[in-house]
Design a protein around this motif. Sequence first.
Motif, mmCIF file in Angstrom:
data_model
loop_
_atom_site.group_PDB
_atom_site.id
_atom_site.type_symbol
_atom_site.label_atom_id
_atom_site.label_comp_id
_atom_site.label_asym_id
_atom_site.label_seq_id
_atom_site.Cartn_x
_atom_site.Cartn_y
_atom_site.Cartn_z
ATOM 1 N N LEU A 93 45.111 44.372 49.795
ATOM 2 C CA LEU A 93 45.974 45.194 50.646
ATOM 3 C C LEU A 93 47.373 44.610 50.761
ATOM 4 O O LEU A 93 48.356 45.351 50.877
ATOM 5 C CB LEU A 93 45.349 45.354 52.038
ATOM 6 C CG LEU A 93 44.078 46.212 52.094
ATOM 7 C CD1 LEU A 93 43.522 46.257 53.514
ATOM 8 C CD2 LEU A 93 44.352 47.628 51.592
ATOM 9 N N SER A 94 47.485 43.277 50.720
ATOM 10 C CA SER A 94 48.820 42.669 50.786
ATOM 11 C C SER A 94 49.644 43.040 49.554
ATOM 12 O O SER A 94 50.862 43.225 49.637
ATOM 13 C CB SER A 94 48.715 41.146 50.918
ATOM 14 O OG SER A 94 48.091 40.572 49.782
ATOM 15 N N ILE A 95 48.979 43.173 48.401
ATOM 16 C CA ILE A 95 49.679 43.625 47.191
ATOM 17 C C ILE A 95 50.097 45.084 47.340
ATOM 18 O O ILE A 95 51.217 45.467 46.985
ATOM 19 C CB ILE A 95 48.785 43.430 45.950
ATOM 20 C CG1 ILE A 95 48.470 41.944 45.747
ATOM 21 C CG2 ILE A 95 49.457 44.013 44.707
ATOM 22 C CD1 ILE A 95 47.457 41.675 44.665
ATOM 23 N N ALA A 145 41.395 46.536 42.583
ATOM 24 C CA ALA A 145 42.227 45.758 41.663
ATOM 25 C C ALA A 145 42.635 46.597 40.453
ATOM 26 O O ALA A 145 43.773 46.496 39.970
ATOM 27 C CB ALA A 145 41.481 44.509 41.210
ATOM 28 N N TYR A 146 41.729 47.440 39.959
ATOM 29 C CA TYR A 146 42.062 48.295 38.815
ATOM 30 C C TYR A 146 43.132 49.316 39.204
ATOM 31 O O TYR A 146 44.063 49.575 38.431
ATOM 32 C CB TYR A 146 40.812 49.015 38.314
ATOM 33 C CG TYR A 146 39.789 48.096 37.695
ATOM 34 C CD1 TYR A 146 39.896 47.691 36.363
ATOM 35 C CD2 TYR A 146 38.711 47.619 38.439
ATOM 36 C CE1 TYR A 146 38.962 46.858 35.788
ATOM 37 C CE2 TYR A 146 37.769 46.769 37.871
ATOM 38 C CZ TYR A 146 37.894 46.386 36.549
ATOM 39 O OH TYR A 146 36.969 45.537 35.995
ATOM 40 N N ALA A 147 42.997 49.889 40.400
ATOM 41 C CA ALA A 147 43.981 50.872 40.860
ATOM 42 C C ALA A 147 45.353 50.236 41.019
ATOM 43 O O ALA A 147 46.373 50.819 40.629
ATOM 44 C CB ALA A 147 43.527 51.484 42.186
ATOM 45 N N SER A 188 45.227 38.314 30.292
ATOM 46 C CA SER A 188 44.430 37.246 30.912
ATOM 47 C C SER A 188 43.494 37.821 31.967
ATOM 48 O O SER A 188 42.324 37.422 32.060
ATOM 49 C CB SER A 188 45.355 36.200 31.540
ATOM 50 O OG SER A 188 46.147 35.566 30.566
ATOM 51 N N TRP A 189 44.000 38.772 32.759
ATOM 52 C CA TRP A 189 43.188 39.379 33.825
ATOM 53 C C TRP A 189 41.991 40.124 33.236
ATOM 54 O O TRP A 189 40.855 39.970 33.685
ATOM 55 C CB TRP A 189 44.065 40.323 34.641
ATOM 56 C CG TRP A 189 43.435 40.821 35.907
ATOM 57 C CD1 TRP A 189 43.511 40.254 37.144
ATOM 58 C CD2 TRP A 189 42.624 42.004 36.053
ATOM 59 N NE1 TRP A 189 42.811 41.010 38.055
ATOM 60 C CE2 TRP A 189 42.256 42.089 37.413
ATOM 61 C CE3 TRP A 189 42.192 42.991 35.176
ATOM 62 C CZ2 TRP A 189 41.471 43.129 37.904
ATOM 63 C CZ3 TRP A 189 41.392 44.022 35.665
ATOM 64 C CH2 TRP A 189 41.045 44.086 37.017
#
Length: 266
Positions: A93-95, A145-147, A188-189
Amino acid sequence: TMPSIFSYQSAEVDWCESNFVRSAVIAEYYNTTGWDGTSLFSFLLLTPLSFRVLEGAGMGSLCHLKVSLLLAGLFSMYFHMTLSYVGQLLDELSILWTLAVAYSFWYPQCYFPKCIKTRKHFFWLTGTTTVISTLMSFVKPTLNAYALNCIAFHLLYLTRRELKKCNDKRVHRMAAVMVMWWALAITSWISDRWLCWLWQAINFPYFHSFWHVLIAMSLLYCCPLVIYFNVTYEMPSFKPKLEYWPSDSWPVVVPYVTLEEPHKQC
């Protein structure tokens, strides 16, 4: 019984690095402290360094973005240290909120939807979208994370459109370097997420820590690039120029924006 949302390893996501190998209190040591102690620290240190130079542009919105980025780094560190459900949501959420701040202040007005006429109205649109996205993040946290990574494609699309209007070779060079770091970061991710079995087989499950370093490097070039384009829209009487500290010839540099004040005519 349901595990506490603050408990260690209560998150729905666990990265490739083995847990509690190097520390009894840090779940993912390298993802928390970084590969050779540089992963998240690069995010926490390099970003404020670039902003310190960029403040010369007098952009008032920088303060909001600096706070958001530092919180994102700290929450990410907390998540990888605990692998807790709360840590995962705070990290993601911070991202999301950081992106919301960046869009609110810096999204070019020429790309506003036709129904949005002013920056104030766009603030309301961004705020409403962020609230809805925040609530949706609790539905299936494993997809968050994908979104969030998919938003990068929209940013790349905007960069491409802006580059078509710009003939400055330095701007094109900086954009190319930014995309290079981002491509290495997302590789890398994805490698850590989808090829974990391979990296564990060769005892090298550290690609997520590389992601932190590489995305910080990409951000180091992205921020001044965004400011450069923003100045051309919001302060057209000034002439922005991209510079590198300490020197153009160094392999790793801190890019920043300088403004050439217009000469007053008598």
